[in-house]
Design an enzyme around this catalytic site. Structure first.
Site, PDB file in Angstrom:
ATOM      1  N   GLY A 180       8.861   7.996 -12.714  1.00  0.00           N
ATOM      2  CA  GLY A 180       7.916   7.815 -11.928  1.00  0.00           C
ATOM      3  C   GLY A 180       7.464   6.206 -12.137  1.00  0.00           C
ATOM      4  O   GLY A 180       6.256   5.912 -10.795  1.00  0.00           O
ATOM      5  N   GLY A 182       7.487   3.154 -12.650  1.00  0.00           N
ATOM      6  CA  GLY A 182       7.877   1.428 -12.407  1.00  0.00           C
ATOM      7  C   GLY A 182       7.639   0.985 -11.497  1.00  0.00           C
ATOM      8  O   GLY A 182       7.003   1.333  -9.893  1.00  0.00           O
ATOM      9  N   CYS A 185       9.653   1.353  -7.950  1.00  0.00           N
ATOM     10  CA  CYS A 185      10.565   2.865  -8.014  1.00  0.00           C
ATOM     11  C   CYS A 185       9.246   3.131  -7.072  1.00  0.00           C
ATOM     12  O   CYS A 185       8.231   3.232  -7.038  1.00  0.00           O
ATOM     13  CB  CYS A 185       9.757   3.460  -9.640  1.00  0.00           C
TER      14      CYS A 185
HETATM   15  P1  5GP Z   1       8.369  -2.452 -14.134  1.00  0.00           P
HETATM   16  O1  5GP Z   1       8.398  -2.324 -15.728  1.00  0.00           O
HETATM   17  O2  5GP Z   1       9.037  -2.857 -13.441  1.00  0.00           O
HETATM   18  O3  5GP Z   1       7.021  -1.044 -13.974  1.00  0.00           O
HETATM   19  O4  5GP Z   1       9.469  -0.587 -14.288  1.00  0.00           O
HETATM   20  C1  5GP Z   1      10.769  -1.081 -15.075  1.00  0.00           C
HETATM   21  C2  5GP Z   1      11.690   0.376 -15.444  1.00  0.00           C
HETATM   22  O5  5GP Z   1      11.691   0.774 -13.430  1.00  0.00           O
HETATM   23  C3  5GP Z   1      12.798   0.169 -15.543  1.00  0.00           C
HETATM   24  O6  5GP Z   1      13.458   0.489 -16.956  1.00  0.00           O
HETATM   25  C4  5GP Z   1      13.400   1.654 -14.407  1.00  0.00           C
HETATM   26  O7  5GP Z   1      12.935   2.793 -15.196  1.00  0.00           O
HETATM   27  C5  5GP Z   1      12.835   2.230 -13.783  1.00  0.00           C
HETATM   28  N1  5GP Z   1      12.915   2.040 -12.382  1.00  0.00           N
HETATM   29  C6  5GP Z   1      13.987   0.667 -11.736  1.00  0.00           C
HETATM   30  N2  5GP Z   1      14.346   0.729 -10.294  1.00  0.00           N
HETATM   31  C7  5GP Z   1      14.139   2.242 -10.409  1.00  0.00           C
HETATM   32  C8  5GP Z   1      14.294   2.419  -9.518  1.00  0.00           C
HETATM   33  O8  5GP Z   1      14.928   2.363  -8.369  1.00  0.00           O
HETATM   34  N3  5GP Z   1      13.507   3.730  -9.240  1.00  0.00           N
HETATM   35  C9  5GP Z   1      13.212   4.689  -9.822  1.00  0.00           C
HETATM   36  N4  5GP Z   1      12.895   5.781 -10.096  1.00  0.00           N
HETATM   37  N5  5GP Z   1      13.481   3.433 -11.235  1.00  0.00           N
HETATM   38  C10 5GP Z   1      13.075   2.674 -11.716  1.00  0.00           C
END
Ligand code: 5GP
Length: 347
Positions: A180, A182, A185
């Site tokens: 959750g 991301g 996300c």
């Molecule tokens: P960020 O560094 O952008 O905050 O988080 C990256 C992570 O977000 C990714 O490695 C993956 O675990 C998660 N993530 C990527 N795309 C999605 C998505 O469409 N839905 C969700 N729930 N998580 C995502």
């Protein structure tokens, strides 16, 4: 129904308290880490930051750009077999790249074909599912470990100590932590499910380290200080998506809009990704990711320097000569309101 009354923290809920230090300058700080993985028994040496296995971020170009900095990339799973075979068989950077996969039969069969096409070139595998709490996931990981004793396996995602232990006992070397947080996300708003990321990191690191395993904090870092907090909380690796988005090495074209340049960035469970790879959103599910435009930032090298500078500086503030010492020297102070100067509320 049960309510857990203990307060759980996100990166933005804390700051790291400075400590007396004998370090003269941040140039003295070594942010490399060395590990011997519990199951594969392979040795790792590098800066433990991994570009996320999202199709915009986990690209071959990103792997090439990050390798000189000793950072790693989890390649996205949508590359064709021949592309992956060529990459893993021919390049020096292959040793720091993770092959990413899901847990379906076609995922496994594709891996077998690519692995046999590259000899022993693949060292790291990232087994990635949105919800690491299913029996089928645990069973898959156990079977995969049995079949490949020498691979270093990172798998997730989970957010609690007991599941971290189960993963490690099932053969995982690095447990990926985060549900959750991301930047693109929407799981928290779509399902109500999640866990504040810093607490997840602290609790899962504690569980993993007790068994000789490691964790990777995945998601929720919006600034270099968040990486320092993740490492301070006990993360062995940190995975980044949004902070590496919008660069030349990311997939997709540069888009001109209102005199500014942008790149598309979207979650792997977003409508955009599902339309691209699955021909749309299946009837039984909803998108759990969103799409956004990120300002184009040119080559990723400058951003990497900034991130590494921030982490190095955090080590200096608490007197940690090595990144390894950061967690021992970290005291978090809780803050009221948000700790970062700017915060992406959409996370
Ligand atoms: P960020 O560094 O952008 O905050 O988080 C990256 C992570 O977000 C990714 O490695 C993956 O675990 C998660 N993530 C990527 N795309 C999605 C998505 O469409 N839905 C969700 N729930 N998580 C995502």
């Amino acid at each position: 129904m049960h309510i857990d009354q203990e307060i759980k923290l996100d990166f933005a809920d804390v700051l790291i308290r400075p400590k007396r230090s004998a370090l003269p300058s941040r140039a003295e700080v070594d942010i490399r880490r060395e590990f011997v993985f519990k199951h594969s028994q392979r040795r790792y040496r590098g800066i433990p930051i991994i570009a996320a296995n999202m199709d915009t971020i986990g690209t071959f170009e990103m792997a090439l750009a990050l390798a000189p900095f000793e950072l790693s990339v989890a390649l996205h799973k949508h590359y064709r077999e021949d592309e992956l075979v060529r990459f893993f068989s021919s390049l020096e950077v292959k040793s720091s790249a993770f092959y990413s996969m899901g847990i379906t039969k076609p995922d496994h069969e594709k891996f077998e074909r690519v692995a046999s096409g590259t000899g022993e070139a693949i060292e790291y595998v990232c087994i990635d599912v949105a919800n690491g709490y299913t029996e089928s996931f645990v069973k898959f990981v156990e079977k995969f470990r049995e079949a490949y004793p020498k691979l270093t396996i990172m798998a997730g995602n989970v957010v609690t100590g007991e599941m971290t232990e189960e993963m490690i006992l099932s053969g995982v070397d690095i447990v990926k932590v985060g549900i959750g947080p991301g930047s693109v996300c929407t799981t928290r708003s779509m399902t109500g499910v999640g866990y504040p990321q810093l607490s997840a990191v602290i609790e899962c690191a504690d569980a993993a380290h007790g068994l000789g395993g490691l964790i990777c904090a995945d998601g929720g870092c919006t600034a270099p200080g968040d990486l320092a907090k993740a490492f301070g909380g006990g993360a062995d690796f940190v995975m980044l998506g949004g902070m590496l988005a919008g660069h030349a090495e990311c997939s997709g074209d540069v888009i001109e809009k209102h005199g500014k340049q942008y790149k598309r960035f979207y979650g792997m469970s977003s409508r955009a990704a599902m339309e691209k790879y699955a021909g749309g959103i299946a009837q039984y599910r909803a998108a759990e990711g969103r799409e956004t435009l990120v300002e184009y930032r040119g080559p990723v090298a400058a951003t990497v320097q900034e991130i590494l500078g921030g982490v190095r500086s955090a080590c200096t503030y608490v007197g940690a000569r090595k990144l390894k010492e950061l967690t021992k020297r970290t005291t978090f102070v809780r803050v009221s309101g948000r700790a970062n100067d700017s915060f992406d509320e959409s996370g």
